[in-house]
Motif scaffolding. Sequence first.
Motif, PDB file in Angstrom:
ATOM      1  N   ALA A 100      52.079  77.658  21.535  1.00 30.03           N
ATOM      2  CA  ALA A 100      50.896  78.499  21.837  1.00 30.03           C
ATOM      3  C   ALA A 100      49.878  77.529  22.365  1.00 30.03           C
ATOM      4  O   ALA A 100      48.902  77.945  23.020  1.00 30.03           O
ATOM      5  CB  ALA A 100      50.657  79.029  20.278  1.00 30.03           C
ATOM      6  N   SER A 101      50.009  76.215  21.749  1.00 35.36           N
ATOM      7  CA  SER A 101      49.000  75.339  22.704  1.00 35.36           C
ATOM      8  C   SER A 101      49.062  75.302  23.991  1.00 35.36           C
ATOM      9  O   SER A 101      48.010  75.370  24.534  1.00 35.36           O
ATOM     10  CB  SER A 101      48.830  73.983  21.863  1.00 35.36           C
ATOM     11  N   ARG A 102      50.317  75.184  24.313  1.00 30.85           N
ATOM     12  CA  ARG A 102      50.582  74.995  25.975  1.00 30.85           C
ATOM     13  C   ARG A 102      50.150  76.314  26.778  1.00 30.85           C
ATOM     14  O   ARG A 102      49.680  76.369  27.768  1.00 30.85           O
ATOM     15  CB  ARG A 102      51.955  74.555  26.250  1.00 30.85           C
ATOM     16  N   VAL A 103      50.329  77.283  25.993  1.00 29.03           N
ATOM     17  CA  VAL A 103      49.803  78.743  26.523  1.00 29.03           C
ATOM     18  C   VAL A 103      48.270  78.521  26.579  1.00 29.03           C
ATOM     19  O   VAL A 103      47.842  78.971  27.581  1.00 29.03           O
ATOM     20  CB  VAL A 103      50.372  80.227  25.777  1.00 29.03           C
ATOM     21  N   PHE A 104      47.700  78.213  25.606  1.00 29.51           N
ATOM     22  CA  PHE A 104      46.204  78.372  25.600  1.00 29.51           C
ATOM     23  C   PHE A 104      45.626  77.380  26.742  1.00 29.51           C
ATOM     24  O   PHE A 104      44.638  77.457  27.473  1.00 29.51           O
ATOM     25  CB  PHE A 104      46.039  77.672  24.221  1.00 29.51           C
ATOM     26  N   ALA A 105      46.447  75.996  26.969  1.00 31.37           N
ATOM     27  CA  ALA A 105      45.929  75.138  27.745  1.00 31.37           C
ATOM     28  C   ALA A 105      46.296  75.857  29.200  1.00 31.37           C
ATOM     29  O   ALA A 105      45.296  75.719  30.189  1.00 31.37           O
ATOM     30  CB  ALA A 105      46.578  73.962  27.568  1.00 31.37           C
ATOM     31  N   GLN A 160      45.234  67.052  22.011  1.00 28.21           N
ATOM     32  CA  GLN A 160      46.215  68.067  22.614  1.00 28.21           C
ATOM     33  C   GLN A 160      47.536  67.767  23.516  1.00 28.21           C
ATOM     34  O   GLN A 160      48.380  68.440  23.698  1.00 28.21           O
ATOM     35  CB  GLN A 160      45.352  69.291  23.184  1.00 28.21           C
ATOM     36  N   THR A 161      47.210  66.478  23.826  1.00 26.05           N
ATOM     37  CA  THR A 161      48.224  65.958  24.870  1.00 26.05           C
ATOM     38  C   THR A 161      49.720  65.872  24.002  1.00 26.05           C
ATOM     39  O   THR A 161      50.798  65.976  24.868  1.00 26.05           O
ATOM     40  CB  THR A 161      47.918  64.586  25.372  1.00 26.05           C
ATOM     41  N   TYR A 162      49.658  65.915  22.766  1.00 26.81           N
ATOM     42  CA  TYR A 162      50.953  65.819  21.830  1.00 26.81           C
ATOM     43  C   TYR A 162      51.618  67.004  21.968  1.00 26.81           C
ATOM     44  O   TYR A 162      52.786  67.209  21.834  1.00 26.81           O
ATOM     45  CB  TYR A 162      50.462  65.180  20.427  1.00 26.81           C
ATOM     46  N   ALA A 163      50.901  67.974  22.294  1.00 30.33           N
ATOM     47  CA  ALA A 163      51.478  69.220  22.584  1.00 30.33           C
ATOM     48  C   ALA A 163      51.908  69.586  23.969  1.00 30.33           C
ATOM     49  O   ALA A 163      53.038  70.009  24.462  1.00 30.33           O
ATOM     50  CB  ALA A 163      50.731  70.463  21.936  1.00 30.33           C
ATOM     51  N   ASP A 164      50.881  69.454  24.945  1.00 33.45           N
ATOM     52  CA  ASP A 164      50.985  69.928  26.178  1.00 33.45           C
ATOM     53  C   ASP A 164      51.941  68.894  27.063  1.00 33.45           C
ATOM     54  O   ASP A 164      52.621  69.319  27.956  1.00 33.45           O
ATOM     55  CB  ASP A 164      49.500  69.803  26.801  1.00 33.45           C
ATOM     56  N   PHE A 165      52.087  67.572  26.651  1.00 33.18           N
ATOM     57  CA  PHE A 165      52.796  66.868  27.239  1.00 33.18           C
ATOM     58  C   PHE A 165      54.119  65.985  26.440  1.00 33.18           C
ATOM     59  O   PHE A 165      54.304  64.850  26.286  1.00 33.18           O
ATOM     60  CB  PHE A 165      52.058  65.476  27.832  1.00 33.18           C
ATOM     61  N   ASN A 166      54.418  66.923  25.578  1.00 32.68           N
ATOM     62  CA  ASN A 166      55.328  66.542  24.440  1.00 32.68           C
ATOM     63  C   ASN A 166      56.493  66.017  25.069  1.00 32.68           C
ATOM     64  O   ASN A 166      57.278  65.019  24.489  1.00 32.68           O
ATOM     65  CB  ASN A 166      55.799  67.547  23.497  1.00 32.68           C
ATOM     66  N   TRP A 167      57.141  66.729  25.971  1.00 36.48           N
ATOM     67  CA  TRP A 167      58.426  65.889  26.703  1.00 36.48           C
ATOM     68  C   TRP A 167      58.261  64.670  27.221  1.00 36.48           C
ATOM     69  O   TRP A 167      59.172  64.025  27.131  1.00 36.48           O
ATOM     70  CB  TRP A 167      58.487  67.037  27.877  1.00 36.48           C
ATOM     71  N   GLN A 168      57.051  64.343  27.879  1.00 28.27           N
ATOM     72  CA  GLN A 168      56.704  63.166  28.679  1.00 28.27           C
ATOM     73  C   GLN A 168      56.602  62.119  27.569  1.00 28.27           C
ATOM     74  O   GLN A 168      57.254  60.902  27.658  1.00 28.27           O
ATOM     75  CB  GLN A 168      55.601  63.153  29.323  1.00 28.27           C
ATOM     76  N   ILE A 169      55.783  62.561  26.310  1.00 33.13           N
ATOM     77  CA  ILE A 169      55.919  61.631  25.441  1.00 33.13           C
ATOM     78  C   ILE A 169      57.167  61.148  24.703  1.00 33.13           C
ATOM     79  O   ILE A 169      57.334  59.734  24.427  1.00 33.13           O
ATOM     80  CB  ILE A 169      54.777  61.986  24.213  1.00 33.13           C
ATOM     81  N   CYS A 170      57.884  62.047  24.340  1.00 36.58           N
ATOM     82  CA  CYS A 170      59.177  61.893  23.914  1.00 36.58           C
ATOM     83  C   CYS A 170      60.099  61.010  24.792  1.00 36.58           C
ATOM     84  O   CYS A 170      60.943  60.127  24.215  1.00 36.58           O
ATOM     85  CB  CYS A 170      60.024  63.170  23.380  1.00 36.58           C
ATOM     86  N   SER A 171      59.729  61.326  25.969  1.00 36.91           N
ATOM     87  CA  SER A 171      60.668  60.744  27.103  1.00 36.91           C
ATOM     88  C   SER A 171      60.242  58.994  27.063  1.00 36.91           C
ATOM     89  O   SER A 171      61.387  58.385  26.937  1.00 36.91           O
ATOM     90  CB  SER A 171      60.658  61.057  28.430  1.00 36.91           C
ATOM     91  N   VAL A 172      59.124  58.796  27.038  1.00 38.61           N
ATOM     92  CA  VAL A 172      58.843  57.545  26.873  1.00 38.61           C
ATOM     93  C   VAL A 172      59.206  56.643  25.739  1.00 38.61           C
ATOM     94  O   VAL A 172      59.362  55.641  25.810  1.00 38.61           O
ATOM     95  CB  VAL A 172      57.024  57.383  27.090  1.00 38.61           C
ATOM     96  N   LEU A 173      58.930  57.495  24.542  1.00 43.84           N
ATOM     97  CA  LEU A 173      59.332  56.796  23.156  1.00 43.84           C
ATOM     98  C   LEU A 173      60.998  56.839  23.053  1.00 43.84           C
ATOM     99  O   LEU A 173      61.478  56.422  22.191  1.00 43.84           O
ATOM    100  CB  LEU A 173      58.896  57.655  22.015  1.00 43.84           C
TER     101      LEU A 173
END
Length: 204
Positions: A100-105, A160-173
């Motif tokens: 929902a956060s990404r939908v809002f963004a 909000q970046t932890y929702a909108d860019f979750n894939w990238q954050i998980c990829s980096v970690l």
Amino acid sequence: MSRIRRKNQDLIIEVASEQFAMHGYAATKMADIAKAADIPKPNVFYYFSSKDKLYYAVLETVTQPLLAASLPIEQLDDPVEALTQYIRTKLTISRHYPHASRVFASEVMSGAKVLPESIRDKLFEQSQMIISKFATWSKQGFMDEVPPHHLMFAIWSATQTYADFNWQICSVLDKPELDDADYEQAATFLTKLVIQGCGVKSRV
């Protein structure tokens, strides 16, 4: 509202959030949502008579918590405690309402053309309250003279970046999803960054 009705609505909203987040408003069909939820299409229309109403329901699942998130800024006298609670709450929203956060963004980035005017007005009023509170703290000597609107924007984007860019954050970690420790570390770091970086002082 009966428990069964609430459960069915929540399921539809959750699946719709994922579909809208992945495909966007225009490309998402009610049939796609029904299929993903594994329920008959008429059932979706029974609870939500149109795609617009379902889309609004998805937006409300995140905008209502976002509107409530600023209560510490509005109600607490101590700037350190208010900012600490605000940042943590914003991160919690990103964690619990990622789709929902990404939908809002996405809605905001497209010009908020479908966002109901009532929600727009409330979000605007909230932003003015936050800016005014930050400016007041600066004048009272509880915060450095920082641009209050840019501080607000920075907190928005950092949380909000932890929702909108979750894939990238998980990829980096290099992990499939973030856990409690990740969010706790993020909350501690972001709070420290804002409070120390802006010279925020406690009233105590």
